[in-house]
Design a protein around this motif. Structure first.
Motif, mmCIF file in Angstrom:
data_model
loop_
_atom_site.group_PDB
_atom_site.id
_atom_site.type_symbol
_atom_site.label_atom_id
_atom_site.label_comp_id
_atom_site.label_asym_id
_atom_site.label_seq_id
_atom_site.Cartn_x
_atom_site.Cartn_y
_atom_site.Cartn_z
ATOM 1 N N MET A 80 0.833 -1.211 0.000
ATOM 2 C CA MET A 80 0.000 0.000 0.000
ATOM 3 C C MET A 80 0.862 1.252 0.000
ATOM 4 S SD MET A 80 -2.974 1.244 -0.094
ATOM 5 C CE MET A 80 -3.538 2.946 -0.019
ATOM 6 N N THR A 81 2.005 1.201 0.706
ATOM 7 C CA THR A 81 2.858 2.395 0.740
ATOM 8 C C THR A 81 3.398 2.714 -0.644
ATOM 9 O OG1 THR A 81 4.725 0.986 1.374
ATOM 10 C CG2 THR A 81 3.495 2.058 3.144
ATOM 11 N N THR A 82 3.797 1.672 -1.382
ATOM 12 C CA THR A 82 4.291 1.888 -2.744
ATOM 13 C C THR A 82 3.191 2.421 -3.638
ATOM 14 O OG1 THR A 82 5.872 0.077 -2.481
ATOM 15 C CG2 THR A 82 5.393 0.795 -4.720
ATOM 16 N N ALA A 83 1.992 1.870 -3.491
ATOM 17 C CA ALA A 83 0.861 2.339 -4.294
ATOM 18 C C ALA A 83 0.525 3.789 -3.976
ATOM 19 C CB ALA A 83 -0.354 1.450 -4.051
ATOM 20 N N SER A 84 0.607 4.167 -2.708
ATOM 21 C CA SER A 84 0.315 5.552 -2.318
ATOM 22 C C SER A 84 1.327 6.510 -2.940
ATOM 23 C CB SER A 84 0.340 5.688 -0.794
ATOM 24 O OG SER A 84 -0.688 4.942 -0.204
ATOM 25 N N LEU A 85 2.594 6.121 -2.898
ATOM 26 C CA LEU A 85 3.632 6.958 -3.497
ATOM 27 C C LEU A 85 3.423 7.090 -4.996
ATOM 28 C CD1 LEU A 85 6.290 8.519 -3.342
ATOM 29 C CD2 LEU A 85 7.500 6.327 -3.537
ATOM 30 N N ALA A 86 3.144 5.966 -5.671
ATOM 31 C CA ALA A 86 2.945 5.989 -7.118
ATOM 32 C C ALA A 86 1.726 6.827 -7.491
ATOM 33 C CB ALA A 86 2.783 4.559 -7.641
ATOM 34 N N THR A 87 0.643 6.685 -6.717
ATOM 35 C CA THR A 87 -0.564 7.472 -6.986
ATOM 36 C C THR A 87 -0.298 8.962 -6.815
ATOM 37 O OG1 THR A 87 -1.966 5.650 -6.238
ATOM 38 C CG2 THR A 87 -2.969 7.828 -6.334
ATOM 39 N N GLY A 88 0.411 9.310 -5.744
ATOM 40 C CA GLY A 88 0.758 10.711 -5.527
ATOM 41 C C GLY A 88 1.613 11.269 -6.651
ATOM 42 N N LEU A 89 2.564 10.487 -7.124
ATOM 43 C CA LEU A 89 3.433 10.945 -8.220
ATOM 44 C C LEU A 89 2.642 11.172 -9.500
ATOM 45 C CD1 LEU A 89 6.551 8.640 -7.652
ATOM 46 C CD2 LEU A 89 6.472 11.129 -7.383
ATOM 47 N N VAL A 90 1.752 10.232 -9.829
ATOM 48 C CA VAL A 90 0.963 10.362 -11.061
ATOM 49 C C VAL A 90 0.043 11.581 -10.992
ATOM 50 C CG1 VAL A 90 -0.866 9.313 -12.448
ATOM 51 C CG2 VAL A 90 1.064 7.929 -11.676
ATOM 52 N N LEU A 91 -0.669 11.722 -9.880
ATOM 53 C CA LEU A 91 -1.588 12.862 -9.740
ATOM 54 C C LEU A 91 -0.828 14.182 -9.707
ATOM 55 C CD1 LEU A 91 -4.098 11.410 -7.129
ATOM 56 C CD2 LEU A 91 -4.594 11.995 -9.510
ATOM 57 N N GLY A 92 0.294 14.216 -9.000
ATOM 58 C CA GLY A 92 1.081 15.443 -8.926
ATOM 59 C C GLY A 92 1.673 15.832 -10.260
ATOM 60 N N LEU A 93 2.192 14.851 -10.982
ATOM 61 C CA LEU A 93 2.780 15.140 -12.291
ATOM 62 C C LEU A 93 1.728 15.637 -13.266
ATOM 63 C CD1 LEU A 93 5.468 15.038 -13.815
ATOM 64 C CD2 LEU A 93 4.904 12.694 -14.503
ATOM 65 N N SER A 94 0.549 15.006 -13.223
ATOM 66 C CA SER A 94 -0.538 15.441 -14.099
ATOM 67 C C SER A 94 -0.969 16.866 -13.781
ATOM 68 C CB SER A 94 -1.728 14.491 -13.959
ATOM 69 O OG SER A 94 -2.829 14.951 -14.708
ATOM 70 N N ALA A 95 -1.138 17.172 -12.481
ATOM 71 C CA ALA A 95 -1.533 18.520 -12.077
ATOM 72 C C ALA A 95 -0.432 19.527 -12.384
ATOM 73 C CB ALA A 95 -1.871 18.539 -10.590
ATOM 74 N N GLY A 96 0.813 19.101 -12.259
ATOM 75 C CA GLY A 96 1.919 20.016 -12.502
ATOM 76 C C GLY A 96 2.093 20.390 -13.955
ATOM 77 N N LEU A 97 1.741 19.469 -14.855
ATOM 78 C CA LEU A 97 1.947 19.710 -16.283
ATOM 79 C C LEU A 97 0.693 20.194 -17.001
ATOM 80 C CD1 LEU A 97 4.122 16.586 -17.229
ATOM 81 C CD2 LEU A 97 4.898 18.934 -16.889
ATOM 82 N N ALA A 98 -0.460 20.040 -16.364
ATOM 83 C CA ALA A 98 -1.710 20.405 -17.029
ATOM 84 C C ALA A 98 -1.845 21.919 -17.173
ATOM 85 C CB ALA A 98 -2.896 19.856 -16.237
ATOM 86 N N PRO A 99 -2.363 22.381 -18.321
ATOM 87 C CA PRO A 99 -2.590 23.822 -18.499
ATOM 88 C C PRO A 99 -3.539 24.361 -17.431
ATOM 89 C CG PRO A 99 -2.778 22.657 -20.593
ATOM 90 C CD PRO A 99 -2.707 21.595 -19.520
ATOM 91 N N GLY A 100 -3.258 25.536 -16.938
ATOM 92 C CA GLY A 100 -4.090 26.166 -15.925
ATOM 93 C C GLY A 100 -3.518 27.505 -15.526
ATOM 94 N N PRO A 101 -4.212 28.244 -14.644
ATOM 95 C CA PRO A 101 -3.757 29.589 -14.258
ATOM 96 C C PRO A 101 -2.362 29.619 -13.660
ATOM 97 C CG PRO A 101 -6.009 29.211 -13.533
ATOM 98 C CD PRO A 101 -5.498 27.890 -14.021
ATOM 99 N N LEU A 102 -2.055 28.668 -12.770
ATOM 100 C CA LEU A 102 -0.747 28.698 -12.113
ATOM 101 C C LEU A 102 0.371 28.375 -13.097
ATOM 102 C CD1 LEU A 102 0.539 29.214 -9.353
ATOM 103 C CD2 LEU A 102 0.500 26.746 -8.969
ATOM 104 N N LEU A 103 0.149 27.404 -13.974
ATOM 105 C CA LEU A 103 1.174 27.067 -14.959
ATOM 106 C C LEU A 103 1.395 28.232 -15.916
ATOM 107 C CD1 LEU A 103 3.117 24.930 -15.976
ATOM 108 C CD2 LEU A 103 1.307 24.068 -17.460
ATOM 109 N N THR A 104 0.313 28.925 -16.281
ATOM 110 C CA THR A 104 0.446 30.100 -17.142
ATOM 111 C C THR A 104 1.293 31.175 -16.467
ATOM 112 O OG1 THR A 104 -1.697 29.671 -18.182
ATOM 113 C CG2 THR A 104 -0.812 31.898 -18.382
ATOM 114 N N LEU A 105 1.092 31.344 -15.150
ATOM 115 C CA LEU A 105 1.893 32.311 -14.407
ATOM 116 C C LEU A 105 3.366 31.905 -14.361
ATOM 117 C CD1 LEU A 105 -0.312 33.282 -11.325
ATOM 118 C CD2 LEU A 105 0.464 34.790 -13.157
ATOM 119 N N VAL A 106 3.611 30.616 -14.191
ATOM 120 C CA VAL A 106 4.993 30.128 -14.189
ATOM 121 C C VAL A 106 5.676 30.481 -15.501
ATOM 122 C CG1 VAL A 106 6.435 28.058 -14.194
ATOM 123 C CG2 VAL A 106 4.575 28.257 -12.552
#
Length: 208
Positions: A1-27
């Motif tokens: 479960m710990t590995t799955a939690s880490l992998a899930t966090g990485l996937v969701l974070g990477l998707s949110a980090g790269l997805a177009p949006g107001p904060l990314l536009t500001l960056v």
């Protein structure tokens, strides 16, 4: 479960980090207008704004722990939210670059842009909070790994994009970015299916 939690966090974070949006536009705007360091300062905004949202979400969910039908409905909403993220990633055609003549943006404006955006609130209430609550029930370290993976990927992706834009604007419309978004989109669709199963089980519609 710990590995799955880490992998899930990485996937969701990477998707949110790269997805177009107001904060990314500001960056991107700060990087183009000033320099890479300015873009990085904006990328760090979620580390400031999200903590109160996370704490409030976990408090609300703890109060609802006995109401499985409410948690099931939240899980279904989370599934739909993640599915919409996956669909958007699969449909991404590249990022439109802001003009160099755009008004200067400060680090504080980055914080305000993220705090006033509905995305963090929707994410933590319907997806992040329930995943952390479920992970905690199985292992105290699992939600820590989820958070660490999520914010490492979220902030790290935006910092890497600032560095990429500082070197070349072509990356944002090139095949590498599009391929990454397509792969993330497919992973998000799978995660949406997992959340859907969890939601149906909480509602008593499946055996779980």
């Amino acid at each position: 479960m710990t590995t799955a939690s880490l992998a899930t966090g990485l996937v969701l974070g990477l998707s949110a980090g790269l997805a177009p949006g107001p904060l990314l536009t500001l960056v991107i705007a700060e990087t183009l207008r000033h320099d890479v360091r300015s873009g990085i300062r904006v990328a760090l905004a979620p580390l400031i704004t999200d903590l109160p949202i996370i704490l409030a979400t976990l408090f609300v969910l703890s109060r609802l722990a006995q109401f499985e039908w409410i948690l099931g409905a939240i899980a279904l909403a989370g599934s739909a939210f993640v599915l919409s993220m996956g669909y958007a990633s699969l449909r991404t055609q590249g990022l439109a670059l802001p003009s160099r003549d755009s008004a200067p943006r400060s680090w504080m404006k980055g914080v305000l842009a993220n705090a006033l955006s509905p995305h963090p609130y929707l994410f933590w209430l319907s997806v992040g909070g329930p995943l952390m609550t479920k992970a905690w029930a199985l292992s105290p370290i699992a939600p820590v790994l989820f958070l660490g993976g999520f914010y490492t990927a979220l902030v790290g992706a935006k910092i890497l994009l600032a560095l990429a834009v500082g070197r070349s604007k072509v990356f944002l419309t090139g095949p590498a970015y599009l391929l990454i978004m397509r792969l993330l989109g497919a992973l998000l669709v799978v995660l949406a299916a997992v959340l859907l199963v969890d939601g149906l089980a909480l509602l008593g519609w499946t055996s779980g």
